[in-house]
Design a protein around this motif. Structure first.
Motif, PDB file in Angstrom:
ATOM      1  N   ASN A  48     -45.631  18.184   6.553  1.00 56.35           N
ATOM      2  CA  ASN A  48     -45.113  18.507   7.821  1.00 56.35           C
ATOM      3  C   ASN A  48     -46.021  17.751   9.093  1.00 56.35           C
TER       4      ASN A  48
ATOM      5  N   ASN B   7     -40.399  13.073   5.554  1.00 55.95           N
ATOM      6  CA  ASN B   7     -41.536  13.456   5.405  1.00 55.95           C
ATOM      7  C   ASN B   7     -42.066  13.414   3.963  1.00 55.95           C
TER       8      ASN B   7
ATOM      9  N   LYS C 125     -48.666  10.857  11.804  1.00 54.42           N
ATOM     10  CA  LYS C 125     -47.889   9.537  11.172  1.00 54.42           C
ATOM     11  C   LYS C 125     -48.807   8.293  11.782  1.00 54.42           C
TER      12      LYS C 125
END
Length: 415
Positions: free
Chosen positions: A386, A313, A392
């Motif tokens: 997060n 991440n 994404k």
């Protein structure tokens, strides 16, 4: 080989210093031109891709052995090989298995101190706007130069730590001595603190504690003798890792130093764990650590899988930062940034919003007001990340299109 690393804001002074010597020979470059001004203009093109980076210029120096009765020499082609191997190891040039673009660089050979050495001036910003990670450059540069020296039949100079020596032996079969007179690391030299931080103290004491591949019990006892409490993380009979406590500062093992994560302590440094043998010491250590922490909540020591996801991440958040910068610059030019109460700057897109308060930038989802990433702009670091798969995919698409962004075309985020 002895490496030295400097990082500066601008390129021109370094270029003028390095290229201004009479003995200067340009060995290699992926740029055009010969003068400081010509190189500087090209370096400045990446400056505006990643404006948040303060120390954009990496000045890397590599010297070969030169002392009374012993002198080493390399040809220009060998120096070219040294520079490219070193730049690849340090992340400025891509490795074969990666698709990362290179950084701009110039390699210069000098004879100005009666011995041969290289100056490498490189941009910490790659051509796609991504940043070269320098988290462990002091460690990595020692490994790299000693590997290259052994490959070329040069003297393998002493290292500054047991960890470096251990890695050289295990990964490359290279035997390197440890210097009895350890100089300060670049990190220590650049530190704003006169005294070492708790993180630095814990790291150095772990290095001493693992030098002879001890048992977990011995490892814990050695740290406790140096006023470092050790809180083990257990899952049944399985030991997952440690949190270390020094002066009420609590740091998980993988945060102290990635090479000192629990997996690497076992695989690379030979730390051994046996439940029946070590359980008594583990229980005692846990009790001492809990008593030591007072009312301060300890950070959870995560499993190796969770660590990998956290690192993934963080990498994702770093990869989209150049795109965020482009979006913000265009929005600023078109007057789409709103000034809110408390000095907060707000930019709304179709699905996400970007806010800046002081030095902190945050990206949040408009659907559920969920924070997906935040950054410290002054330090150019990721504070939190997060994302879910939907985040994404959206930001990956924007990043993929960033090469088509222009002053006259709206970015999808703003449309």
């Amino acid at each position: 080989m002895i490496p030295v690393i400097y990082k500066k804001a601008g390129f021109l002074d370094t270029l003028e210093y390095v290229l201004g010597k009479e003995s200067t020979v340009i060995i290699d470059t992926n740029m055009t031109g010969k003068t400081p001004a010509e190189f500087n203009r090209q370096f400045l093109t990446t400056k505006y891709i990643h404006k948040a980076v303060k120390r954009r210029c990496a000045h890397l120096i590599i010297a070969i052995a030169h002392r009374e009765g012993y002198h080493e020499h390399l040809s220009d082609s060998q120096y070219n090989y040294v520079a490219r191997e070193y730049l690849t190891d340090m992340g400025y040039l891509p490795k074969e298995q990666t698709n990362l673009p290179p950084s701009q660089y110039v390699v210069v050979r000098h004879h100005d101190r009666d011995h041969e050495h290289l100056h490498i001036i490189a941009s910490r910003i790659r051509l796609d706007g991504s940043l070269v990670d320098d988290s462990y450059d002091y460690f990595n540069c020692q490994v790299s130069t000693r590997r290259i020296a052994a490959e070329l039949g040069l003297e393998v100079t002493p290292t500054t730590s047991e960890a470096i020596t251990s890695r050289l032996k295990q990964e490359y079969g290279i035997i390197a001595p440890i210097s009895p007179n350890r100089s300060k690391s670049i990190r220590q030299i650049n530190s704003k603190h006169k005294n070492p931080t708790s993180k630095e103290i814990i790291r150095s004491k772990i290095e001493e504690a693992i030098k002879d591949s001890p048992t977990v019990s011995t490892f814990i006892q050695r740290l406790e003798e140096n006023n470092i409490r050790v809180l083990p993380k257990m899952r049944g009979l399985e030991l997952l890792g440690f949190t270390y406590i020094h002066n009420n500062i609590k740091i998980a093992g993988y945060q102290v130093y990635k090479p000192y994560s629990w997996n690497k302590l076992q695989s690379e440094y030979g730390l051994t764990y046996d439940y029946k043998r070590d359980i008594a010491v583990l229980e005692q250590a846990k009790t001492k650590a809990i008593n030591c922490r007072d009312n301060i909540t300890l950070p959870e020591v995560t499993s190796d899988l969770e660590n990998q996801l956290s690192a993934e991440n963080k990498f994702w958040a770093e990869s989209i930062l150049p795109t965020i910068g482009k979006i913000w610059d265009l929005a600023n030019q078109t007057g789409k940034i709103k000034l809110m109460d408390g000095g907060i700057k707000l930019l709304k897109g179709k699905n996400y919003k970007i806010t800046i308060k002081g030095e902190e930038l945050t990206i949040s989802s408009l659907q559920d007001d969920r924070e997906i990433a935040s950054y410290n702009l002054e330090k150019n670091t990721v504070l939190a990340a997060n994302p879910i798969d939907e985040d994404k995919q959206y930001w990956g698409k924007l990043t993929h299109k960033q090469s088509t962004f222009t002053q006259n075309k709206d970015i999808e985020f703003l449309s």
